[in-house]
Structure formats: structure tokens, C-alpha cells
Design a protein around this motif. Structure first.
Motif, mmCIF file in Angstrom:
data_model
loop_
_atom_site.group_PDB
_atom_site.id
_atom_site.type_symbol
_atom_site.label_atom_id
_atom_site.label_comp_id
_atom_site.label_asym_id
_atom_site.label_seq_id
_atom_site.Cartn_x
_atom_site.Cartn_y
_atom_site.Cartn_z
ATOM 1 N N SER A 145 23.476 15.590 -8.122
ATOM 2 C CA SER A 145 23.019 16.909 -7.685
ATOM 3 C C SER A 145 22.514 16.893 -6.247
ATOM 4 O O SER A 145 22.526 17.916 -5.577
ATOM 5 N N ALA A 146 22.076 15.719 -5.768
ATOM 6 C CA ALA A 146 21.549 15.637 -4.404
ATOM 7 C C ALA A 146 21.762 14.231 -3.851
ATOM 8 O O ALA A 146 21.735 13.254 -4.591
ATOM 9 N N LEU A 147 21.975 14.164 -2.550
ATOM 10 C CA LEU A 147 22.072 12.893 -1.842
ATOM 11 C C LEU A 147 21.090 12.933 -0.678
ATOM 12 O O LEU A 147 21.041 13.908 0.074
ATOM 13 N N ARG A 148 20.316 11.877 -0.533
ATOM 14 C CA ARG A 148 19.345 11.797 0.550
ATOM 15 C C ARG A 148 19.777 10.718 1.531
ATOM 16 O O ARG A 148 20.141 9.624 1.137
ATOM 17 N N SER A 149 19.746 11.035 2.809
ATOM 18 C CA SER A 149 20.047 10.051 3.843
ATOM 19 C C SER A 149 19.049 10.212 4.973
ATOM 20 O O SER A 149 18.290 11.177 5.026
ATOM 21 N N ASP A 150 19.074 9.253 5.897
ATOM 22 C CA ASP A 150 18.073 9.249 6.964
ATOM 23 C C ASP A 150 18.508 10.015 8.206
ATOM 24 O O ASP A 150 17.864 9.939 9.232
ATOM 25 N N ASN A 151 19.610 10.758 8.125
ATOM 26 C CA ASN A 151 20.067 11.581 9.243
ATOM 27 C C ASN A 151 20.362 10.728 10.474
ATOM 28 O O ASN A 151 20.276 11.197 11.597
ATOM 29 N N GLY A 152 20.730 9.467 10.240
ATOM 30 C CA GLY A 152 21.018 8.560 11.339
ATOM 31 C C GLY A 152 22.444 8.661 11.845
ATOM 32 O O GLY A 152 22.818 7.978 12.776
ATOM 33 N N GLY A 153 23.268 9.488 11.231
ATOM 34 C CA GLY A 153 24.621 9.696 11.726
ATOM 35 C C GLY A 153 25.717 9.288 10.775
ATOM 36 O O GLY A 153 26.863 9.709 10.931
ATOM 37 N N GLU A 154 25.408 8.471 9.768
ATOM 38 C CA GLU A 154 26.455 7.981 8.874
ATOM 39 C C GLU A 154 27.046 9.079 8.003
ATOM 40 O O GLU A 154 28.214 9.053 7.681
ATOM 41 N N TYR A 155 26.245 10.034 7.611
ATOM 42 C CA TYR A 155 26.672 11.054 6.658
ATOM 43 C C TYR A 155 26.547 12.458 7.244
ATOM 44 O O TYR A 155 26.052 13.366 6.589
ATOM 45 N N THR A 156 26.991 12.638 8.475
ATOM 46 C CA THR A 156 26.837 13.931 9.120
ATOM 47 C C THR A 156 28.163 14.560 9.533
ATOM 48 O O THR A 156 28.163 15.577 10.207
ATOM 49 N N LYS B 140 31.727 21.643 -1.606
ATOM 50 C CA LYS B 140 32.709 21.863 -2.679
ATOM 51 C C LYS B 140 32.257 21.255 -3.998
ATOM 52 O O LYS B 140 32.564 21.769 -5.064
ATOM 53 N N SER B 141 31.527 20.148 -3.927
ATOM 54 C CA SER B 141 31.084 19.449 -5.133
ATOM 55 C C SER B 141 29.737 19.956 -5.645
ATOM 56 O O SER B 141 29.260 19.495 -6.679
ATOM 57 N N GLY B 142 29.107 20.845 -4.906
ATOM 58 C CA GLY B 142 27.807 21.366 -5.316
ATOM 59 C C GLY B 142 26.681 20.360 -5.150
ATOM 60 O O GLY B 142 25.691 20.392 -5.884
ATOM 61 N N ILE B 143 26.825 19.469 -4.190
ATOM 62 C CA ILE B 143 25.819 18.433 -3.944
ATOM 63 C C ILE B 143 24.894 18.888 -2.817
ATOM 64 O O ILE B 143 25.349 19.219 -1.725
ATOM 65 N N ARG B 144 23.610 18.911 -3.097
ATOM 66 C CA ARG B 144 22.604 19.285 -2.106
ATOM 67 C C ARG B 144 22.326 18.065 -1.227
ATOM 68 O O ARG B 144 22.130 16.960 -1.713
ATOM 69 N N ARG B 145 22.322 18.260 0.082
ATOM 70 C CA ARG B 145 22.029 17.161 1.009
ATOM 71 C C ARG B 145 20.589 17.260 1.469
ATOM 72 O O ARG B 145 20.119 18.336 1.846
ATOM 73 N N GLU B 146 19.890 16.127 1.433
ATOM 74 C CA GLU B 146 18.495 16.055 1.885
ATOM 75 C C GLU B 146 18.414 14.997 2.970
ATOM 76 O O GLU B 146 19.085 13.969 2.889
ATOM 77 N N ALA C 37 13.584 11.655 8.300
ATOM 78 C CA ALA C 37 13.638 11.438 9.744
ATOM 79 C C ALA C 37 14.564 10.273 10.057
ATOM 80 O O ALA C 37 14.593 9.277 9.316
ATOM 81 N N PRO C 38 15.345 10.359 11.144
ATOM 82 C CA PRO C 38 16.257 9.270 11.493
ATOM 83 C C PRO C 38 15.520 7.954 11.729
ATOM 84 O O PRO C 38 14.406 7.942 12.266
ATOM 85 N N TYR C 39 16.159 6.871 11.317
ATOM 86 C CA TYR C 39 15.681 5.504 11.561
ATOM 87 C C TYR C 39 14.290 5.242 10.984
ATOM 88 O O TYR C 39 13.459 4.575 11.593
ATOM 89 N N THR C 40 14.045 5.775 9.808
ATOM 90 C CA THR C 40 12.783 5.525 9.104
ATOM 91 C C THR C 40 13.112 5.014 7.698
ATOM 92 O O THR C 40 12.966 5.744 6.717
ATOM 93 N N PRO C 41 13.576 3.769 7.573
ATOM 94 C CA PRO C 41 13.969 3.252 6.270
ATOM 95 C C PRO C 41 12.829 3.208 5.265
ATOM 96 O O PRO C 41 13.059 3.259 4.060
ATOM 97 N N GLU C 42 11.591 3.162 5.747
ATOM 98 C CA GLU C 42 10.459 3.122 4.823
ATOM 99 C C GLU C 42 10.342 4.407 4.001
ATOM 100 O O GLU C 42 9.703 4.425 2.964
ATOM 101 N N TRP C 43 10.958 5.487 4.439
ATOM 102 C CA TRP C 43 10.946 6.742 3.686
ATOM 103 C C TRP C 43 12.014 6.772 2.605
ATOM 104 O O TRP C 43 12.037 7.663 1.771
ATOM 105 N N ASN C 44 12.913 5.825 2.636
ATOM 106 C CA ASN C 44 13.987 5.745 1.646
ATOM 107 C C ASN C 44 13.743 4.540 0.745
ATOM 108 O O ASN C 44 14.619 3.712 0.545
ATOM 109 N N GLY C 45 12.557 4.457 0.193
ATOM 110 C CA GLY C 45 12.090 3.280 -0.532
ATOM 111 C C GLY C 45 13.020 2.732 -1.583
ATOM 112 O O GLY C 45 13.321 1.536 -1.600
ATOM 113 N N ILE C 46 13.510 3.560 -2.492
ATOM 114 C CA ILE C 46 14.332 3.067 -3.595
ATOM 115 C C ILE C 46 15.637 2.494 -3.086
ATOM 116 O O ILE C 46 16.038 1.385 -3.451
#
Length: 121
Positions: free
Chosen positions: A4-15, A25-31, A34-43
Motif C-alpha cells: 500500500s505504501a513505499l517509503r524512500s529517502d528521496n535521494g534520487g533512486e525512486y524519483t 497505476k498500482s495504487g501505491i502511496r509514496r512516502e 529527508a534525503p541522505y538520512t538513513p537513520e530515519w529508515n530504521g527498519i
């Protein structure tokens, strides 16, 4: 199991526009965080650290050089997806396919293997 959702760090890979169209088309919400802050993407960062550690151990235990790094990463992901995780209380493979994974085909990483060349071809 639907995504239902994909979270990325907005660093450019998924933009890319193509990726955006796929998500719409797939109904996936993008979240985004902040770019280059891996500590916010803990899991996800912890997952990649675990996979990297597994790959290093596989190479070290097998006594293989780093040219086998990609293969050891593939193997680490394959094995990790067949291990039980606490949040799911089952393996990711089981959550996706609805049955426990087969593991009787597993071999020791780095074991001796031989290539069969069919001379009749």
C-alpha cells in the motif's frame, strides 16, 4: 499481500517518472523522508545491515574472495526470506506464498561444484 505504501529517502533512486506512473497505476502511496538520512529508515537500514553481515560471513566462512560478493548477497537475501521474523511470526516466504518454504535443497555456501558440459551439443 498487497503493497500500500513505499517509503524512500528521496535521494534520487525512486524519483523517475516511470516509477511514479507504476505507483499511481498500482495504487501505491509514496512516502519520502529527508534525503541522505538513513537513520530515519530504521527498519530497512537494519535489514540491509543484516544482509551485508550475512554476506560477509558467507564469504569468510567459505574462504572465497570478494569477487563472489554479489552471489553471497543473493544467497543472504534468499536465506533471510526463509527465516522466521518476529513481526510476521513466520518467514516472509510463508507470508507471501501461504506455505512454509522448502529448505531441503540448500547446500553449504562455497562448496565444491562441477560444471557439466554436454559434448553432444
Amino acid at each position: 499481500m498487497d503493497v500500500s505504501a513505499l517509503r524512500s529517502d528521496n535521494g534520487g533512486e525512486y524519483t523517475s517518472a516511470k516509477y511514479k506512473d507504476f505507483c499511481v497505476k498500482s495504487g501505491i502511496r509514496r512516502e519520502y523522508t529527508a534525503p541522505y538520512t538513513p537513520e530515519w529508515n530504521g527498519i530497512s537500514e537494519r535489514y540491509w545491515q543484516t544482509i551485508n553481515d550475512m554476506a560477509k560471513c558467507l564469504l569468510s566462512n567459505a574462504g572465497l574472495p570478494n569477487v563472489f560478493w554479489v552471489r553471497s548477497m543473493d544467497t543472504a537475501v534468499y536465506l533471510r526470506n526463509r527465516c522466521i521474523t518476529k513481526p510476521l511470526d513466520m518467514s516472509p516466504h510463508e507470508a507471501l506464498f501461504g506455505k512454509a518454504p522448502e529448505i531441503d535443497h540448500l547446500k553449504t555456501f562455497g562448496c565444491t561444484a562441477y560444471l557439466y558440459v554436454d559434448k553432444s551439443l
